[in-house]
Design a protein around this motif. Sequence first.
Motif, mmCIF file in Angstrom:
data_model
loop_
_atom_site.group_PDB
_atom_site.id
_atom_site.type_symbol
_atom_site.label_atom_id
_atom_site.label_comp_id
_atom_site.label_asym_id
_atom_site.label_seq_id
_atom_site.Cartn_x
_atom_site.Cartn_y
_atom_site.Cartn_z
ATOM 1 N N ARG A 1 0.803 -1.226 0.000
ATOM 2 C CA ARG A 1 0.000 0.000 0.000
ATOM 3 C C ARG A 1 0.835 1.274 0.000
ATOM 4 N NH1 ARG A 1 -1.896 0.419 6.390
ATOM 5 N NH2 ARG A 1 0.208 0.878 7.115
ATOM 6 N N ASP A 2 1.968 1.280 0.718
ATOM 7 C CA ASP A 2 2.721 2.518 0.914
ATOM 8 C C ASP A 2 3.261 3.085 -0.390
ATOM 9 O OD1 ASP A 2 2.203 1.944 3.529
ATOM 10 O OD2 ASP A 2 4.259 2.211 4.238
ATOM 11 N N HIS A 3 3.488 2.228 -1.395
ATOM 12 C CA HIS A 3 4.017 2.729 -2.661
ATOM 13 C C HIS A 3 3.059 3.743 -3.296
ATOM 14 C CE1 HIS A 3 7.457 0.028 -2.922
ATOM 15 N NE2 HIS A 3 6.673 -0.991 -2.624
ATOM 16 N N GLN A 4 1.762 3.489 -3.170
ATOM 17 C CA GLN A 4 0.779 4.315 -3.871
ATOM 18 C C GLN A 4 0.733 5.752 -3.356
ATOM 19 O OE1 GLN A 4 -0.380 2.965 -6.622
ATOM 20 N NE2 GLN A 4 0.849 1.209 -5.953
ATOM 21 N N LEU A 5 1.030 5.974 -2.091
ATOM 22 C CA LEU A 5 0.993 7.333 -1.547
ATOM 23 C C LEU A 5 2.396 7.928 -1.416
ATOM 24 C CD1 LEU A 5 1.918 7.101 1.685
ATOM 25 C CD2 LEU A 5 -0.378 6.185 1.891
ATOM 26 N N SER A 6 3.369 7.265 -2.012
ATOM 27 C CA SER A 6 4.751 7.722 -1.914
ATOM 28 C C SER A 6 5.096 8.679 -3.047
ATOM 29 C CB SER A 6 5.714 6.526 -1.967
ATOM 30 O OG SER A 6 5.500 5.644 -0.887
ATOM 31 N N LEU A 7 6.078 9.529 -2.813
ATOM 32 C CA LEU A 7 6.643 10.355 -3.871
ATOM 33 C C LEU A 7 7.735 9.569 -4.579
ATOM 34 C CD1 LEU A 7 7.058 13.896 -2.229
ATOM 35 C CD2 LEU A 7 5.052 12.893 -3.331
ATOM 36 N N GLU A 8 7.809 9.699 -5.879
ATOM 37 C CA GLU A 8 8.935 9.204 -6.640
ATOM 38 C C GLU A 8 9.969 10.327 -6.762
ATOM 39 O OE1 GLU A 8 7.574 7.625 -10.356
ATOM 40 O OE2 GLU A 8 6.011 6.406 -9.417
ATOM 41 N N ALA A 9 11.135 10.008 -7.330
ATOM 42 C CA ALA A 9 12.207 11.005 -7.422
ATOM 43 C C ALA A 9 11.748 12.251 -8.181
ATOM 44 C CB ALA A 9 13.431 10.390 -8.091
ATOM 45 N N THR A 10 11.016 12.070 -9.273
ATOM 46 C CA THR A 10 10.547 13.235 -10.035
ATOM 47 C C THR A 10 9.551 14.059 -9.220
ATOM 48 O OG1 THR A 10 8.863 11.821 -11.082
ATOM 49 C CG2 THR A 10 10.928 12.166 -12.286
ATOM 50 N N ASP A 11 8.735 13.376 -8.407
ATOM 51 C CA ASP A 11 7.794 14.094 -7.536
ATOM 52 C C ASP A 11 8.544 14.935 -6.507
ATOM 53 O OD1 ASP A 11 5.593 12.778 -8.763
ATOM 54 O OD2 ASP A 11 5.873 11.062 -7.439
ATOM 55 N N LEU A 12 9.611 14.367 -5.952
ATOM 56 C CA LEU A 12 10.383 15.098 -4.956
ATOM 57 C C LEU A 12 11.056 16.312 -5.580
ATOM 58 C CD1 LEU A 12 11.580 15.604 -2.218
ATOM 59 C CD2 LEU A 12 13.221 13.741 -2.609
ATOM 60 N N LEU A 13 11.576 16.151 -6.780
ATOM 61 C CA LEU A 13 12.187 17.293 -7.468
ATOM 62 C C LEU A 13 11.148 18.385 -7.724
ATOM 63 C CD1 LEU A 13 14.435 15.343 -9.979
ATOM 64 C CD2 LEU A 13 15.241 16.776 -8.102
ATOM 65 N N ASP A 14 9.935 17.993 -8.099
ATOM 66 C CA ASP A 14 8.858 18.970 -8.301
ATOM 67 C C ASP A 14 8.499 19.649 -6.983
ATOM 68 O OD1 ASP A 14 8.707 18.416 -10.996
ATOM 69 O OD2 ASP A 14 7.003 17.038 -10.809
ATOM 70 N N ALA B 1 8.668 23.646 -5.969
ATOM 71 C CA ALA B 1 7.540 24.364 -5.373
ATOM 72 C C ALA B 1 7.934 25.018 -4.058
ATOM 73 C CB ALA B 1 6.370 23.402 -5.156
ATOM 74 N N LEU B 2 8.735 24.328 -3.253
ATOM 75 C CA LEU B 2 9.169 24.895 -1.977
ATOM 76 C C LEU B 2 10.049 26.122 -2.193
ATOM 77 C CD1 LEU B 2 9.982 21.676 0.084
ATOM 78 C CD2 LEU B 2 7.935 23.101 0.205
ATOM 79 N N ASP B 3 10.896 26.085 -3.211
ATOM 80 C CA ASP B 3 11.724 27.247 -3.516
ATOM 81 C C ASP B 3 10.852 28.438 -3.909
ATOM 82 O OD1 ASP B 3 14.059 25.904 -2.951
ATOM 83 O OD2 ASP B 3 14.481 25.365 -5.034
ATOM 84 N N GLU B 4 9.788 28.174 -4.667
ATOM 85 C CA GLU B 4 8.868 29.243 -5.033
ATOM 86 C C GLU B 4 8.136 29.778 -3.804
ATOM 87 O OE1 GLU B 4 6.280 27.639 -7.971
ATOM 88 O OE2 GLU B 4 7.792 27.705 -9.584
ATOM 89 N N ILE B 5 7.712 28.872 -2.928
ATOM 90 C CA ILE B 5 7.018 29.291 -1.708
ATOM 91 C C ILE B 5 7.934 30.148 -0.845
ATOM 92 C CG2 ILE B 5 6.094 28.427 0.486
ATOM 93 C CD1 ILE B 5 5.000 26.015 -1.160
ATOM 94 N N ARG B 6 9.182 29.724 -0.698
ATOM 95 C CA ARG B 6 10.127 30.494 0.106
ATOM 96 C C ARG B 6 10.345 31.867 -0.503
ATOM 97 N NH1 ARG B 6 15.986 28.058 1.520
ATOM 98 N NH2 ARG B 6 15.984 27.841 -0.745
ATOM 99 N N SER B 7 10.443 31.921 -1.841
ATOM 100 C CA SER B 7 10.612 33.209 -2.508
ATOM 101 C C SER B 7 9.394 34.096 -2.297
ATOM 102 C CB SER B 7 10.858 32.985 -4.005
ATOM 103 O OG SER B 7 11.015 34.210 -4.680
ATOM 104 N N LEU B 8 8.203 33.511 -2.397
ATOM 105 C CA LEU B 8 6.977 34.275 -2.199
ATOM 106 C C LEU B 8 6.835 34.770 -0.761
ATOM 107 C CD1 LEU B 8 4.542 32.076 -4.298
ATOM 108 C CD2 LEU B 8 5.038 34.484 -4.717
ATOM 109 N N LYS B 9 7.254 33.954 0.204
ATOM 110 C CA LYS B 9 7.140 34.361 1.610
ATOM 111 C C LYS B 9 8.068 35.522 1.911
ATOM 112 C CE LYS B 9 6.640 31.244 4.841
ATOM 113 N NZ LYS B 9 6.838 30.028 5.671
#
Length: 336
Positions: A232-245, A249-257
């Motif tokens: 089950r855990d695989h289905q809700l996991s991030l893959e490497a490309t998801d983590l890079l995305d 997004a976090l870099d954009e959020i930090r810039s916006l904050k």
Amino acid sequence: MSLFHGSHGPWLIAEIGGNHEGSFDDAMRLADLAIDAGADAVKFQVYWGDTLVSRRADPDRNRHFRRFELSPDQHLALARRVREAGRAYVASVWDVEAFSWLDPVISAYKIGSGDLTALPLLRAAARTGRPLILSTGLSDAAEVAWAVDQIRACHQAYAARDMLAVLQCTSMYPIAMSDANLAVMDSFRGLGVSIGYSDHTLGSRALEVAAAMGAEVLEFHFTDRKEGRSFRDHQLSLEATDLLDLIRALDEIRSLKGSPVKQVLAIEREHGHPRSFRRAVYPSRDIAAGEVLGPENLCVLRPNQGIDARDYDALVGRRAARALPAHEPLDWEWIA
């Protein structure tokens, strides 16, 4: 600097968990993938079926966990791999005896949601004096406060907020967005701890929102691929490309904050906006010399040239020392 501060804002913990399904080679490969994708910490679960689940009360789950076991030497090899890459090695330790041999290589211990009320385990973790991360699924506010008190009673180190992180978590796999309850993080601030979120939703949106809300720690399950996997855990996991995305997004959020200090920014000054957007006091019509100034002959207009609009009240009741043409910027020398 606090341990709970990552390269992209929140401390990113890639939870391998049981996604290796008992294969040491897969565990090592997943650790490498998480490191290469930019995780700040790589996390494993240290357990043995017979010290976790009763053989008599729940034989099926006992067999499940025994199938996913890794040996102490394998866990130590994983820890070395993570640490040599310059990342933090984190473990959910589900066996009290494991603290002794893991302690030399650990960066932080994780107390999973199911163990928040396991007093002997809480105490064993707290006696190490290592940074602790506490997940709060299955718990109400009183139980979370109780667990924090038990931890602090064991070691004075946990009086410091950067030694203990408390994560909002809902213990279901997967959960709907409406069950993430990220606002609970705000209530944890009153405990004097670092706050964060352990994710069981699909995708990364909840993690992004948690970061925008001030999460200092983000934990997510991590895998190499979801397709064709039955665990089950695989289905809700991030893959490497998801983590890079997520990192983008976090870099954009930090810039916006940006900065918490409210001030006029250089870009506003460079474009002259404090002058062109703000207003000054102007004659709304031609004003004769000696005429009393007031709402009937004054107005506020852009640009902010002459007498600032904030000084409007200081003009009312005064007299014009000379004729003042309509819409001409004013000067205090012209005011009697």
